[in-house]
Design a protein around this motif. Structure first.
Motif, PDB file in Angstrom:
ATOM      1  N   ALA A   9       0.805  -1.235   0.000  1.00 23.72           N
ATOM      2  CA  ALA A   9       0.000   0.000   0.000  1.00 23.72           C
ATOM      3  C   ALA A   9       0.830   1.273   0.000  1.00 23.72           C
ATOM      4  CB  ALA A   9      -0.983   0.016   1.178  1.00 23.72           C
ATOM      5  N   LYS A  10       2.119   1.190  -0.262  1.00 23.12           N
ATOM      6  CA  LYS A  10       2.944   2.391  -0.339  1.00 23.12           C
ATOM      7  C   LYS A  10       2.906   2.931  -1.766  1.00 23.12           C
ATOM      8  CE  LYS A  10       6.014   1.250   3.494  1.00 23.12           C
ATOM      9  NZ  LYS A  10       7.416   1.060   3.950  1.00 23.12           N
ATOM     10  N   ALA A  11       2.625   4.234  -1.881  1.00 25.70           N
ATOM     11  CA  ALA A  11       2.405   4.828  -3.206  1.00 25.70           C
ATOM     12  C   ALA A  11       3.625   4.683  -4.108  1.00 25.70           C
ATOM     13  CB  ALA A  11       2.023   6.298  -3.050  1.00 25.70           C
ATOM     14  N   GLY A  12       4.822   4.891  -3.566  1.00 22.84           N
ATOM     15  CA  GLY A  12       6.022   4.783  -4.384  1.00 22.84           C
ATOM     16  C   GLY A  12       6.255   3.382  -4.900  1.00 22.84           C
ATOM     17  N   HIS A  13       5.955   2.388  -4.087  1.00 17.02           N
ATOM     18  CA  HIS A  13       6.086   0.994  -4.524  1.00 17.02           C
ATOM     19  C   HIS A  13       5.035   0.657  -5.576  1.00 17.02           C
ATOM     20  CE1 HIS A  13       8.160  -0.114  -0.451  1.00 17.02           C
ATOM     21  NE2 HIS A  13       8.951   0.542  -1.280  1.00 17.02           N
ATOM     22  N   ARG A  14       3.824   1.126  -5.341  1.00 15.89           N
ATOM     23  CA  ARG A  14       2.746   0.848  -6.292  1.00 15.89           C
ATOM     24  C   ARG A  14       3.055   1.471  -7.661  1.00 15.89           C
ATOM     25  NH1 ARG A  14      -2.556   2.498  -7.919  1.00 15.89           N
ATOM     26  NH2 ARG A  14      -3.937   0.679  -8.049  1.00 15.89           N
ATOM     27  N   ALA A  15       3.663   2.661  -7.663  1.00 12.64           N
ATOM     28  CA  ALA A  15       4.001   3.319  -8.925  1.00 12.64           C
ATOM     29  C   ALA A  15       4.966   2.469  -9.742  1.00 12.64           C
ATOM     30  CB  ALA A  15       4.607   4.699  -8.649  1.00 12.64           C
ATOM     31  N   GLN A  16       5.890   1.784  -9.072  1.00 12.26           N
ATOM     32  CA  GLN A  16       6.819   0.916  -9.796  1.00 12.26           C
ATOM     33  C   GLN A  16       6.088  -0.257 -10.448  1.00 12.26           C
ATOM     34  OE1 GLN A  16      10.565  -0.053  -7.724  1.00 12.26           O
ATOM     35  NE2 GLN A  16       9.956   1.440  -6.167  1.00 12.26           N
ATOM     36  N   ALA A  17       5.200  -0.884  -9.674  1.00 14.46           N
ATOM     37  CA  ALA A  17       4.458  -2.027 -10.207  1.00 14.46           C
ATOM     38  C   ALA A  17       3.557  -1.614 -11.361  1.00 14.46           C
ATOM     39  CB  ALA A  17       3.639  -2.684  -9.096  1.00 14.46           C
ATOM     40  N   LEU A  18       2.854  -0.491 -11.198  1.00 17.52           N
ATOM     41  CA  LEU A  18       1.990  -0.003 -12.269  1.00 17.52           C
ATOM     42  C   LEU A  18       2.797   0.350 -13.511  1.00 17.52           C
ATOM     43  CD1 LEU A  18      -0.520   2.290 -10.324  1.00 17.52           C
ATOM     44  CD2 LEU A  18      -0.980   0.050 -11.328  1.00 17.52           C
ATOM     45  N   GLY A  19       3.962   0.956 -13.295  1.00 14.05           N
ATOM     46  CA  GLY A  19       4.805   1.329 -14.428  1.00 14.05           C
ATOM     47  C   GLY A  19       5.208   0.129 -15.253  1.00 14.05           C
ATOM     48  N   LEU A  20       5.578  -0.969 -14.580  1.00 12.09           N
ATOM     49  CA  LEU A  20       5.988  -2.168 -15.311  1.00 12.09           C
ATOM     50  C   LEU A  20       4.794  -2.832 -15.983  1.00 12.09           C
ATOM     51  CD1 LEU A  20       8.123  -4.122 -16.197  1.00 12.09           C
ATOM     52  CD2 LEU A  20       7.940  -5.280 -13.978  1.00 12.09           C
ATOM     53  N   TRP A  21       3.663  -2.913 -15.295  1.00 10.80           N
ATOM     54  CA  TRP A  21       2.456  -3.489 -15.904  1.00 10.80           C
ATOM     55  C   TRP A  21       2.049  -2.715 -17.155  1.00 10.80           C
ATOM     56  CZ3 TRP A  21      -2.830  -1.362 -14.530  1.00 10.80           C
ATOM     57  CH2 TRP A  21      -3.828  -1.969 -15.290  1.00 10.80           C
ATOM     58  N   GLN A  22       1.998  -1.400 -17.057  1.00 13.75           N
ATOM     59  CA  GLN A  22       1.592  -0.586 -18.203  1.00 13.75           C
ATOM     60  C   GLN A  22       2.577  -0.730 -19.351  1.00 13.75           C
ATOM     61  OE1 GLN A  22       1.177   3.282 -16.393  1.00 13.75           O
ATOM     62  NE2 GLN A  22      -0.633   2.673 -15.220  1.00 13.75           N
ATOM     63  N   ALA A  23       3.864  -0.848 -19.030  1.00 10.55           N
ATOM     64  CA  ALA A  23       4.860  -1.046 -20.082  1.00 10.55           C
ATOM     65  C   ALA A  23       4.685  -2.403 -20.748  1.00 10.55           C
ATOM     66  CB  ALA A  23       6.271  -0.907 -19.499  1.00 10.55           C
ATOM     67  N   MET A  24       4.351  -3.414 -19.970  1.00  8.70           N
ATOM     68  CA  MET A  24       4.103  -4.739 -20.552  1.00  8.70           C
ATOM     69  C   MET A  24       2.856  -4.711 -21.432  1.00  8.70           C
ATOM     70  SD  MET A  24       5.155  -7.214 -17.340  1.00  8.70           S
ATOM     71  CE  MET A  24       5.002  -8.763 -18.235  1.00  8.70           C
TER      72      MET A  24
END
Length: 296
Positions: A9-24
């Motif tokens: 639930a940490k925003a900075g961590h979530r941004a990393q996961a979302l960034g990789l998902w969106q790139a995929m």
């Protein structure tokens, strides 16, 4: 294809996961679903039992990838990898467990983990930003951090830096935002300065999630206090010219050396004039990592 993100639930961590998902998603010729599950909803004992049944009730679709960001998410990611052995586990940080426990380790190069078969090194942490080529001339964003284990916040020096930015860029539109670490008293003092009329102030508590990413898409240049390393790489990814506002350092380590290295490579500037900043870079580490994962 299905991605399961084990979240703290940490925003900075979530941004990393979302960034990789969106790139995929951009790289994959098909649909990729994304399910986020908080570690609080994955108690360890039921998860251990699920290693036998090969199914976990709260997971809707068997994942193809399991993303982990944050130290407290890693054990659950390892166990979920046992529940779903066909899924590839991806940890987006230097892991607390042996690297061989995960299929892929995505780690910033400043962590200096060395060459390993399952490691992909990146320039900074991944983020969900893509340069949308909407930058406006003479538009400046200033992003302030605060004290950290490496830096000491000094209000007088920050105020002096802001004054120099306004004086050096008299025709610029300047937008300033704070972070959760910025001292509460700082904005009160800033509003007492004669040059503040040139600055539009947006305290972090008054901005929506993703607001700063939108501002980076429009800014020609971004100045960031040097404690905010992730924001430096976000601004570079957005295609901005980037300057750093120095803070007093408590120690020299891999993070401070990474900032110095970017200055030496002329990716960052220590000047306060927009015209003297290095030219914008073209980087998108999330897309590069996504392509690498999809071919492995």
């Amino acid at each position: 294809m299905n991605i399961l993100y084990v979240s703290d639930a940490k925003a900075g961590h979530r941004a990393q996961a979302l960034g990789l998902w969106q790139a995929m998603q951009r790289a994959y010729d098909g649909e990729i679903t994304f399910q986020e599950i908080n570690i609080n909803k994955i108690p360890l004992f039921p998860l251990l039992l699920s290693c036998l049944s090969k199914r976990y009730a709260q997971i809707n679709i068997a994942p193809d990838y399991i993303f982990s960001v944050g130290s407290h998410t890693q054990l659950r990611t390892l166990l979920l990898g046992r529940v779903y052995p066909r899924a590839k586990t991806v940890v987006l940080m230097k892991p607390n467990y042996p690297f061989s426990c995960f299929d892929h380790v995505i780690v910033p190069e400043h962590d200096a983990v060395g060459q390993r078969e399952n490691v992909i090194e990146t320039l900074g942490a991944l983020n969900p930003i893509v340069n949308q080529l909407q930058h406006k001339s003479q538009r400046i964003l200033i992003a302030l951090g605060g004290s950290s284990k490496r830096h000491v916040w000094q209000t007088d020096s920050i105020l002096a830096a802001l004054q120099q930015i306004t004086l050096a860029n008299p025709n610029a539109q300047i937008i300033l935002t704070t972070s959760r670490r910025t001292p509460e008293s700082f904005l009160t003092l800033l509003k007492q300065q004669s040059y503040v009329a040139q600055i539009q102030i947006f305290p972090v508590e008054d901005t929506e999630q993703g607001w700063i990413f939108q501002q980076m898409q429009q800014a020609e240049a971004v100045w960031v206090t040097e404690d905010s390393v992730s924001m430096v790489f976000e601004a570079l990814t957005a295609g901005c010219r980037v300057g750093v506002i120095p803070l007093q350092r408590l120690k020299q380590d891999r993070i401070t050396r990474s900032i110095d290295s970017l200055v030496d490579k002329q990716w960052l500037g220590k000047t306060f004039s927009l015209n003297d900043l290095p030219q914008a870079q073209s980087i998108n580490e999330a897309d590069r990592v996504a392509r690498s994962l999809l071919i492995k």
